[in-house]
Design an enzyme around this catalytic site. Structure first.
Site, mmCIF file in Angstrom:
data_model
loop_
_atom_site.group_PDB
_atom_site.id
_atom_site.type_symbol
_atom_site.label_atom_id
_atom_site.label_comp_id
_atom_site.label_asym_id
_atom_site.label_seq_id
_atom_site.Cartn_x
_atom_site.Cartn_y
_atom_site.Cartn_z
ATOM 1 N N ASP A 1 0.755 -1.264 -0.075
ATOM 2 C CA ASP A 1 -0.015 -0.056 0.070
ATOM 3 C C ASP A 1 0.761 1.002 0.089
ATOM 4 O O ASP A 1 1.543 1.569 1.139
ATOM 5 C CB ASP A 1 -0.757 -0.025 1.249
ATOM 6 C CG ASP A 1 -1.828 1.093 1.165
ATOM 7 O OD1 ASP A 1 -2.886 0.897 0.688
ATOM 8 O OD2 ASP A 1 -1.304 2.129 1.927
ATOM 9 N N TYR B 1 3.073 9.711 -0.436
ATOM 10 C CA TYR B 1 4.140 9.266 0.271
ATOM 11 C C TYR B 1 5.598 9.558 -0.375
ATOM 12 O O TYR B 1 6.667 9.419 0.159
ATOM 13 C CB TYR B 1 3.981 7.779 0.456
ATOM 14 C CG TYR B 1 2.601 7.336 1.076
ATOM 15 C CD1 TYR B 1 1.659 8.329 1.879
ATOM 16 C CD2 TYR B 1 2.490 5.770 1.515
ATOM 17 C CE1 TYR B 1 0.777 7.685 2.441
ATOM 18 C CE2 TYR B 1 1.010 5.495 2.015
ATOM 19 C CZ TYR B 1 0.047 6.286 2.526
ATOM 20 O OH TYR B 1 -1.026 6.146 2.956
ATOM 21 N N HIS C 1 -7.668 9.445 -1.877
ATOM 22 C CA HIS C 1 -7.040 9.220 -0.662
ATOM 23 C C HIS C 1 -7.815 10.034 0.514
ATOM 24 O O HIS C 1 -7.950 9.304 1.500
ATOM 25 C CB HIS C 1 -5.769 10.073 -0.863
ATOM 26 C CG HIS C 1 -4.542 9.433 0.150
ATOM 27 N ND1 HIS C 1 -3.290 9.716 -0.047
ATOM 28 C CD2 HIS C 1 -4.808 9.255 1.842
ATOM 29 C CE1 HIS C 1 -2.536 9.148 0.982
ATOM 30 N NE2 HIS C 1 -3.418 9.054 2.163
ATOM 31 N N LYS D 1 -2.631 5.782 -4.401
ATOM 32 C CA LYS D 1 -3.905 6.644 -4.113
ATOM 33 C C LYS D 1 -3.807 8.099 -4.695
ATOM 34 O O LYS D 1 -2.563 8.553 -4.893
ATOM 35 C CB LYS D 1 -4.086 6.998 -2.759
ATOM 36 C CG LYS D 1 -3.708 5.638 -1.662
ATOM 37 C CD LYS D 1 -4.128 5.773 -0.129
ATOM 38 C CE LYS D 1 -3.542 4.850 0.452
ATOM 39 N NZ LYS D 1 -2.348 4.584 0.930
HETATM 40 P P1 NAD Z 1 0.505 1.078 11.837
HETATM 41 O O1 NAD Z 1 -0.629 1.147 12.704
HETATM 42 O O2 NAD Z 1 0.796 0.032 11.045
HETATM 43 O O3 NAD Z 1 1.891 1.218 12.931
HETATM 44 C C1 NAD Z 1 3.016 1.132 12.362
HETATM 45 C C2 NAD Z 1 4.157 1.293 13.644
HETATM 46 O O4 NAD Z 1 3.904 0.493 14.402
HETATM 47 C C3 NAD Z 1 5.623 1.438 13.304
HETATM 48 O O5 NAD Z 1 6.093 2.488 12.306
HETATM 49 C C4 NAD Z 1 6.373 0.752 14.500
HETATM 50 O O6 NAD Z 1 6.545 2.003 15.045
HETATM 51 C C5 NAD Z 1 5.238 0.213 15.053
HETATM 52 N N1 NAD Z 1 5.230 -1.327 14.854
HETATM 53 C C6 NAD Z 1 5.090 -2.109 13.661
HETATM 54 N N2 NAD Z 1 5.001 -3.273 13.789
HETATM 55 C C7 NAD Z 1 5.350 -3.420 15.100
HETATM 56 C C8 NAD Z 1 5.466 -4.872 15.872
HETATM 57 N N3 NAD Z 1 5.672 -6.070 15.401
HETATM 58 N N4 NAD Z 1 5.818 -4.429 17.412
HETATM 59 C C9 NAD Z 1 5.736 -3.217 17.716
HETATM 60 N N5 NAD Z 1 5.751 -2.350 17.123
HETATM 61 C C10 NAD Z 1 5.498 -2.340 15.799
HETATM 62 O O7 NAD Z 1 0.571 2.597 11.264
HETATM 63 P P2 NAD Z 1 0.775 3.571 10.002
HETATM 64 O O8 NAD Z 1 2.029 3.154 9.264
HETATM 65 O O9 NAD Z 1 0.081 4.538 10.253
HETATM 66 O O10 NAD Z 1 -0.328 2.738 9.008
HETATM 67 C C11 NAD Z 1 -0.071 1.387 8.330
HETATM 68 C C12 NAD Z 1 -0.166 1.902 6.946
HETATM 69 O O11 NAD Z 1 -1.589 2.470 6.560
HETATM 70 C C13 NAD Z 1 0.627 3.111 6.345
HETATM 71 O O12 NAD Z 1 2.057 2.791 5.978
HETATM 72 C C14 NAD Z 1 0.097 3.341 5.228
HETATM 73 O O13 NAD Z 1 0.308 2.587 3.929
HETATM 74 C C15 NAD Z 1 -1.523 3.243 5.462
HETATM 75 N N6 NAD Z 1 -2.206 4.641 5.678
HETATM 76 C C16 NAD Z 1 -3.042 5.214 4.940
HETATM 77 C C17 NAD Z 1 -3.836 6.395 5.488
HETATM 78 C C18 NAD Z 1 -4.810 6.936 4.684
HETATM 79 O O14 NAD Z 1 -5.152 7.988 4.868
HETATM 80 N N7 NAD Z 1 -5.417 6.007 3.914
HETATM 81 C C19 NAD Z 1 -3.226 7.112 6.742
HETATM 82 C C20 NAD Z 1 -2.273 6.575 7.259
HETATM 83 C C21 NAD Z 1 -1.524 5.250 6.860
#
Ligand code: NAD
Length: 278
Positions: free
Chosen positions: A47, A52, A108, A77
């Site tokens: 994704d 990004y 988005h 997106k």
């Molecule tokens: P997430 O909930 O996936 O959390 C990621 C963070 O959690 C990492 O940076 C790390 O600090 C921690 N983490 C990851 N794996 C772990 C583990 N096994 N143990 C402990 N900590 C851990 O948050 P995110 O990155 O905000 O969301 C995931 C994806 O969603 C993004 O990368 C993106 O692709 C998408 N996203 C989309 C939108 C949108 O508006 N459509 C907004 C935000 C994110």
């Protein structure tokens, strides 16, 4: 390694993996490594987004992985400022990715102040007919936004990608999605890591199953039929987040996780978020 995750069927007949890999806040060079590690670990869904700034890195990692193109599900997106030029913006994304087609293209954010998402949706529908996009969907759409594009175009999105984690389980939107055959995809599925994963309730459940809190949360998403796209750039966590298929949560676990609902948002509220137009 071949695909490890179950797939969900979209309302246009295409399928997507229920667990994917997100790359928000990952630079282009870092994305090459992280996506390479993820594909090697067995993820088959990535994704990204024009916003990004890492579509080139994602495309490079896919090409260099040796995984056949038709085995990887690629989402990108349309950024907010591009609603009035959807077709050109898509072409730019496709060229940065270096791909012939994109599996899923999402609006988005609805950006209500701009009020151009219905036009963008029509343009995406035309691109889909040309075959350069396999499935079209939206992100951060409210019930009212969804109802409007369905009423005005007759085209139901395949997916709505929304902020969703145990603090914010989005019951109202999920019910609307279920009624209309829209797949719910969770962004920030781990609650961005901090705080949520430290909660005593999740740690207790994790201990009971000999798993980590992140694995418990991802299992919760999968059990609810939600598509999740956790992000990490740490190879051990990238692998840990995919290793969620050898255990089951019981009724008590699900009840305890349901109690974590605090309507707490970590990102923008789609009703008022107008990034690019604020
Ligand atoms: P997430 O909930 O996936 O959390 C990621 C963070 O959690 C990492 O940076 C790390 O600090 C921690 N983490 C990851 N794996 C772990 C583990 N096994 N143990 C402990 N900590 C851990 O948050 P995110 O990155 O905000 O969301 C995931 C994806 O969603 C993004 O990368 C993106 O692709 C998408 N996203 C989309 C939108 C949108 O508006 N459509 C907004 C935000 C994110």
């Amino acid at each position: 390694m071949d695909e490890l995750t179950p797939r969900v069927t979209l309302n246009d007949g295409n399928e997507m993996p229920q667990l994917g890999f997100g790359v928000w806040q990952v630079g282009n060079d870092e994305a090459v490594n992280a996506v390479g590690t993820a594909l090697d670990a067995g993820y088959r869904s990535i994704d990204t987004a024009a916003m990004y700034g890492n579509e080139e890195g994602v495309g490079r990692a896919i090409r260099e992985s040796g995984v056949p193109r038709d085995k990887v599900f690629v989402t990108t997106k349309l950024w907010n400022t591009d609603h009035p030029r959807t077709k050109e913006a898509f072409e730019e994304s496709r060229s940065r990715l270096g791909l012939e087609y994109v599996d899923l293209y999402l609006i988005h954010w609805p950006t209500p102040k701009q009020d151009r998402y219905v036009d963008a949706w029509r343009a995406m529908s035309e691109l889909q007919k040309q075959g350069v996009i396999r499935s079209i969907g939206v992100s951060n759409f409210t019930v009212a936004n969804l109802q409007r594009i369905i009423d005005e175009t007759g085209v139901v999105p395949t997916v709505n990608q929304i902020e969703l984690h145990p603090w914010l389980p989005q019951e109202e939107l999920r019910a609307f999605h279920a009624e209309h055959g829209i797949v719910t995809e969770a962004w920030s599925p781990l609650g961005q890591g901090k705080g949520l994963l430290e909660s005593p309730e999740l740690n207790q459940i994790a201990q009971k199953h000999g798993r980590t809190p992140a694995q418990v949360v991802l299992r919760w998403h999968l059990d609810l039929g939600i598509v999740a796209i956790p992000k990490s750039v740490t190879p051990s966590r990238i692998r840990e987040n995919l290793d969620v298929f050898g255990f089951e949560l019981d009724f008590e676990d699900m009840e305890a996780i349901a109690k974590l609902n605090s309507s707490r948002r970590l990102g923008g509220d789609p009703e008022t978020a107008n990034y690019g137009y604020a």
